[in-house]
Scaffold this active site. Structure first.
Site, PDB file in Angstrom:
ATOM      1  N   ASP A 187      41.983  32.662  46.470  1.00 43.25           N
ATOM      2  CA  ASP A 187      41.835  31.651  45.422  1.00 43.25           C
ATOM      3  C   ASP A 187      40.660  31.971  44.494  1.00 43.25           C
ATOM      4  OD1 ASP A 187      39.820  31.216  47.228  1.00 43.25           O
ATOM      5  OD2 ASP A 187      40.232  29.088  47.548  1.00 43.25           O
ATOM      6  N   GLU A 272      28.696  34.022  56.868  1.00 42.44           N
ATOM      7  CA  GLU A 272      28.351  35.338  56.339  1.00 42.44           C
ATOM      8  C   GLU A 272      27.194  35.957  57.122  1.00 42.44           C
ATOM      9  OE1 GLU A 272      30.378  32.875  53.287  1.00 42.44           O
ATOM     10  OE2 GLU A 272      28.680  32.567  54.636  1.00 42.44           O
TER      11      GLU A 272
END
Length: 326
Positions: A187, A272
């Site tokens: 996206d 992350e």
């Protein structure tokens, strides 16, 4: 490509002329009225032959597209991308493919969040003209987002990205294969410049991401060529307060550190960091995009379509034709 297109035109001309001749015979000599099975069979045979040629030409065109973006002097970009079934999935993948087709030495590792690989994604990848690997793994039920849940409530794409990392480790060699690993999302919107810049990555490179974290952008703050802190609103004290779209890793680091992966059970915003802490320190990060002052990737997210009328048709027992793929 010109030769392929010329051959297609020649075949189409042949088909049109042959079909026209048969129709002329049918109309003028009453072959149709006499239900001549031989002529009908000839017509069907020619139609099948043409379709076969068209399929072979289409495959050849896709092969030529793939060859046209190969450059032996450049490292490969391995883009690991989770995807899941929803109304806009094919539209999102189509939009991304139009960008990725322009990227040299690009390998799309598309991982479905599903028990098996779906027909829609299988057909899409087979015709997209991009070198790809198609994988799948289902997110554990406890970590699946509900329809009404906000996107940030639970980590997304964790199992899918880890399966992509596993594929790299099982199929590539640190001594023989050169490349960069990028964790893309289906996206986002990407500038082609981003892929050109990340090819220089020696360890882990970083850059800003637009329209993310409730801000116009988030970015690493660079002083004297070094990343010193993070420009973000949410927990800037995180070890790597960076978005998934904001970094790339040299393939060698991934292959030489098999323990490095994304953790499913992690605090919000630390996904992350769960990978990067096994690979690099902040001091060794490589700032790109003009010292992290240019935005080359954006979290755009296609608007979720309203299916009010479609749902009514389903209630009435008259849904739209499921054979038409959207």
């Amino acid at each position: 490509m010109v030769r392929v297109l010329s051959l297609r035109k020649l075949l189409l001309a042949y088909f049109v002329m042959s079909t026209g001749a048969l129709l002329w015979l049918i109309l003028n000599f009453g072959l149709f009225c006499n239900s001549s099975s031989r002529e009908e069979e000839t017509l069907l045979t020619k139609t099948r032959e043409l379709r076969g040629w068209e399929e072979r030409l289409a495959r050849k065109e896709r092969d030529l597209q793939k060859k046209s973006v190969l450059d032996s002097t450049l490292p490969t970009i391995y883009a690991i991308m989770p995807t899941h079934t929803r109304h806009v999935q094919k539209a999102e993948l189509t939009r991304l493919a139009q960008t990725f087709l322009h990227v040299k030495n690009f390998h799309w590792i598309l991982v479905e969040d599903s028990e098996s690989r779906t027909d829609l994604v299988t057909r899409f990848l087979a015709s997209c003209g991009i070198k790809y690997t198609h994988l799948n793994i289902k997110t554990p039920e406890d970590y699946q987002l509900k329809e009404t849940d906000p996107n940030w409530l639970k980590p997304r794409g964790v199992e899918q990205r880890n399966v992509g990392l596993q594929w790299l480790r099982e199929n590539l060699d640190a001594e023989l294969d050169r490349g960069m690993v990028y964790f893309a999302d289906d996206d986002n919107t990407y500038s082609l410049q981003l892929f050109d810049e990340m090819r220089t990555t020696r360890g882990v490179s970083v850059w800003p991401v637009g329209l993310v974290g409730g801000l116009r952008f988030e970015r690493p703050v660079v002083e004297h060529g070094k990343v010193v802190k993070w420009y973000t609103f949410w927990r800037p004290e995180r070890p790597f307060a960076i978005d998934m779209a904001g970094f790339a890793v040299n393939l060698r680091l991934i292959l030489e550190n098999p323990q490095a992966k994304f953790e499913l059970r992690v605090r919000r915003g630390y996904l992350e960091s769960s990978l990067l802490q096994h690979l690099i320190t902040m001091d060794d990060l490589e700032p790109l995009a003009d010292n992290c002052t240019k935005v080359l990737v954006w979290h755009t997210r296609t608007e979720k379509p309203k299916m009010k009328q479609e749902n009514k048709l389903i209630e009435y027992g008259r849904p739209s034709d499921p054979r038409i793929e959207v």
